[in-house]
Design an enzyme around this catalytic site. Structure first.
Site, PDB file in Angstrom:
ATOM      1  N   GLY A 104       0.764  -1.240   0.000  1.00 46.73           N
ATOM      2  CA  GLY A 104       0.000   0.000   0.000  1.00 46.73           C
ATOM      3  C   GLY A 104       0.790   1.282   0.000  1.00 46.73           C
ATOM      4  O   GLY A 104       0.202   2.352   0.097  1.00 46.73           O
ATOM      5  N   GLU A 135       4.462  -6.260   1.852  1.00 47.75           N
ATOM      6  CA  GLU A 135       4.014  -6.844   0.579  1.00 47.75           C
ATOM      7  C   GLU A 135       3.726  -5.755  -0.439  1.00 47.75           C
ATOM      8  O   GLU A 135       2.589  -5.606  -0.895  1.00 47.75           O
ATOM      9  CB  GLU A 135       2.725  -7.635   0.802  1.00 47.75           C
ATOM     10  CG  GLU A 135       2.830  -8.746   1.793  1.00 47.75           C
ATOM     11  CD  GLU A 135       1.462  -9.207   2.278  1.00 47.75           C
ATOM     12  OE1 GLU A 135       0.455  -8.542   1.980  1.00 47.75           O
ATOM     13  OE2 GLU A 135       1.413 -10.231   2.941  1.00 47.75           O
ATOM     14  N   GLY A 179       3.319  -3.873  -3.885  1.00 45.38           N
ATOM     15  CA  GLY A 179       3.174  -4.193  -5.303  1.00 45.38           C
ATOM     16  C   GLY A 179       3.457  -2.933  -6.098  1.00 45.38           C
ATOM     17  O   GLY A 179       4.481  -2.788  -6.767  1.00 45.38           O
ATOM     18  N   CYS A 239     -15.776   0.217 -26.950  1.00 36.93           N
ATOM     19  CA  CYS A 239     -17.142   0.725 -26.940  1.00 36.93           C
ATOM     20  C   CYS A 239     -17.687   0.787 -25.520  1.00 36.93           C
ATOM     21  O   CYS A 239     -18.524  -0.012 -25.106  1.00 36.93           O
ATOM     22  CB  CYS A 239     -18.023  -0.100 -27.866  1.00 36.93           C
ATOM     23  SG  CYS A 239     -17.641   0.290 -29.570  1.00 36.93           S
ATOM     24  N   GLU A 240     -17.111   1.693 -24.789  1.00 36.21           N
ATOM     25  CA  GLU A 240     -17.469   2.074 -23.423  1.00 36.21           C
ATOM     26  C   GLU A 240     -16.863   3.457 -23.294  1.00 36.21           C
ATOM     27  O   GLU A 240     -15.984   3.822 -24.075  1.00 36.21           O
ATOM     28  CB  GLU A 240     -16.761   1.194 -22.379  1.00 36.21           C
ATOM     29  CG  GLU A 240     -17.108  -0.253 -22.384  1.00 36.21           C
ATOM     30  CD  GLU A 240     -18.374  -0.589 -21.623  1.00 36.21           C
ATOM     31  OE1 GLU A 240     -18.822   0.258 -20.810  1.00 36.21           O
ATOM     32  OE2 GLU A 240     -18.909  -1.672 -21.851  1.00 36.21           O
TER      33      GLU A 240
HETATM   34  C1  LIG Z   1      -2.838  -6.091  -3.376  1.00 38.57           C
HETATM   35  C2  LIG Z   1      -2.158  -6.527  -2.153  1.00 38.57           C
HETATM   36  C3  LIG Z   1      -0.903  -5.984  -1.807  1.00 38.57           C
HETATM   37  C4  LIG Z   1      -0.210  -4.903  -2.606  1.00 38.57           C
HETATM   38  O1  LIG Z   1      -0.806  -3.659  -2.568  1.00 38.57           O
HETATM   39  P1  LIG Z   1      -0.069  -2.414  -3.275  1.00 38.57           P
HETATM   40  O2  LIG Z   1      -1.021  -1.299  -3.121  1.00 38.57           O
HETATM   41  O3  LIG Z   1       0.161  -2.762  -4.702  1.00 38.57           O
HETATM   42  O4  LIG Z   1       1.217  -2.204  -2.544  1.00 38.57           O
HETATM   43  C5  LIG Z   1      -0.285  -6.502  -0.676  1.00 38.57           C
HETATM   44  N1  LIG Z   1      -0.867  -7.461   0.083  1.00 38.57           N
HETATM   45  C6  LIG Z   1      -2.062  -7.992  -0.220  1.00 38.57           C
HETATM   46  C7  LIG Z   1      -2.628  -9.057   0.631  1.00 38.57           C
HETATM   47  C8  LIG Z   1      -2.752  -7.539  -1.331  1.00 38.57           C
HETATM   48  O5  LIG Z   1      -3.953  -8.061  -1.624  1.00 38.57           O
END
Ligand SMILES: *Cc1c(COP(=O)(O)O)cnc(C)c1O
Length: 437
Positions: free
Chosen positions: A254, A295, A297, A364-365
């Site tokens: 996050g 975690e 992403g 087409c949206e």
């Molecule tokens: C999607 C997700 C993340 C990553 O979130 P980001 O906003 O991309 O950092 C981490 N842990 C879990 C369990 C998720 O579902």
């Protein structure tokens, strides 16, 4: 444009005289009037691979990992890359080499991780609302299991007792994140077991003698402040005191990245310092050095990626001027699904006049990629680059309108590599069964 070298994000020029910032933040640079990534012309990439195409800067991805590792150098921190953000096997290999583990939210992502050579113990499996069969499959693959509902915890206890270690996902009920759809920690979120049900969790743990070695929270995406993490941390620390055999605490992902010019991203050094201090203090009280897991992403891959698309039409109406490109919500759904802001610029025109455009897709949206943006005058055939396309871009792409999904290109060590072919019409027909009608 007076200086010959300028980053597309609009950061002031003096930034680039400071080498450490230069290597950390620059992805695409304007050098000698051409946009380049690691010395490769971006327009040339569009020519070579065709459009639309996803392009990722591998160096930026590795730098983001280093940044996070530096920020948390004072504690035993482990990165479990959130695979769902961008799951091409080459990206996973690159991250494995950079020293991360991975977080998988489906059994298929677990399989991808094992396929590229991650050790099972480097993989965290965090499913939501999957069947027990899928949990069993993951246990058989020996990855770390993270459970997020009480019936599953009981089922797990009945089948495995204390023979398989487990992590529990808590919902701390913190409202966080840039959009309601990416806030997953609030009171009526489907994710995690409510912290208010801690007593019930402890009863189940005791009844089945569960071996709980980790606790997890993930409150949402686009979290800016160290304080939000600290709030989550405090709740987690409090709960952790009730579990005697913990080995790690997982704070989820996050971290926010910059989307707009002048946008602030999570001050990762600030978060690192504050969370590390709180964590060390907790470990002292707990009487054991635990691992601190994240975690991320988006933080790892968002800024590394560009979706390159070609202007098919410039269409003026009495109200506005549209640029219609050869892509749309089938390739990048974030603007429509999350109201996400994605910077756009004209790769083919590095100077000259500017106009205000709405960049729209060919689906087409109503698929507005970017509304009312000032771009260098766009002509038919120009290449537009859509920024922050590394995370939740290709991984959320579809075949809607029976369109083909684009290829992916990774830039590594100054070379471009095709890491996924463009789909063909055969792919559209591939799993359809033609019956006699
Ligand atoms: C999607 C997700 C993340 C990553 O979130 P980001 O906003 O991309 O950092 C981490 N842990 C879990 C369990 C998720 O579902």
């Amino acid at each position: 444009m007076h200086n010959t070298e300028k980053e597309d994000s609009g950061l002031p020029f003096f930034y680039f005289s400071i080498p450490i910032f230069a290597t950390q933040f620059i992805v695409m640079k304007l050098i000698d009037q051409t946009y380049q990534i690691q010395g490769i012309g971006v327009a040339d990439l569009a020519e070579k691979y065709g459009t639309p195409v996803y392009v990722y800067d591998g160096e930026k991805i590795v730098n983001q990992v280093k940044l996070l590792q530096d920020a948390f150098s004072g504690v035993n921190m482990k990165i479990k890359y959130a695979t769902k953000a961008l799951s091409n096997i080459n990206i996973l290999k690159l991250l494995k080499k950079a020293g991360t583990g991975m977080d998988a939210v489906s059994i298929e992502e677990v399989k991808l991780g094992l396929h590229v050579g991650f050790d099972p113990n480097e993989i965290m499996y965090t499913p939501n609302c999957v069947s027990f069969d899928e949990i069993k499959e993951a246990v058989d693959m020996k990855v770390m299991i993270n459970l997020d509902n009480i019936p599953m915890l009981e089922h797990f206890g009945r089948v495995y007792g204390n023979s398989v270690p487990v992590c529990i996902r808590l919902n701390p009920h913190i409202m966080a994140g840039g959009n309601a759809k990416i806030s997953v920690g609030h009171i009526d979120s489907k994710f995690g077991i409510s912290i208010l049900q801690l007593k019930h969790i402890l009863k189940v743990v005791k009844e089945y003698d569960l071996n709980v070695i980790g606790l997890h929270v993930h409150t949402g995406s686009d979290i800016l402040e160290a304080e939000v993490f600290l709030k989550g941390a405090e709740i987690l620390f409090d709960a952790a005191k009730e579990f005697k055999d913990l080995m790690f605490l997982d704070f989820g992902g996050g971290f926010k990245v910059a989307y707009k010019e002048g946008d602030i991203s999570t001050d990762i050094m600030d978060v690192g310092k504050k969370v590390s201090v709180a964590f060390q203090q907790f470990c002292k009280e707990y009487g054991k050095e635990l691992e601190l897991w994240f975690e991320p992403g988006k933080f790892i891959v968002s800024e590394s990626g560009y979706l390159l698309a070609r202007a098919n039409v410039i269409k003026s109406t009495p109200a506005s001027t549209f640029v219609g490109v050869d892509s749309g919500l089938n390739h990048l759904i974030r603007p429509m699904m999350y109201d996400a802001y994605h910077g756009v610029f004209n790769v083919s025109k590095t100077g000259g006049e500017q106009h205000v455009y709405s960049v729209v897709g060919y689906i087409c949206e109503t698929d507005t990629i970017a509304a009312d943006r000032k771009l260098n005058t766009v002509e038919e055939g120009d290449i537009l680059a859509i920024k922050n396309a590394g995370a939740y871009g290709f991984s959320m792409a579809s075949n809607y309108n029976s369109r083909l999904r684009p290829p992916e290109v990774l830039i590594l060590g100054g070379k471009d590599y095709l890491i996924r072919e463009r789909e063909t019409f055969d792919d559209i027909l591939k799993h359809q069964i033609n019956i006699d009608i």
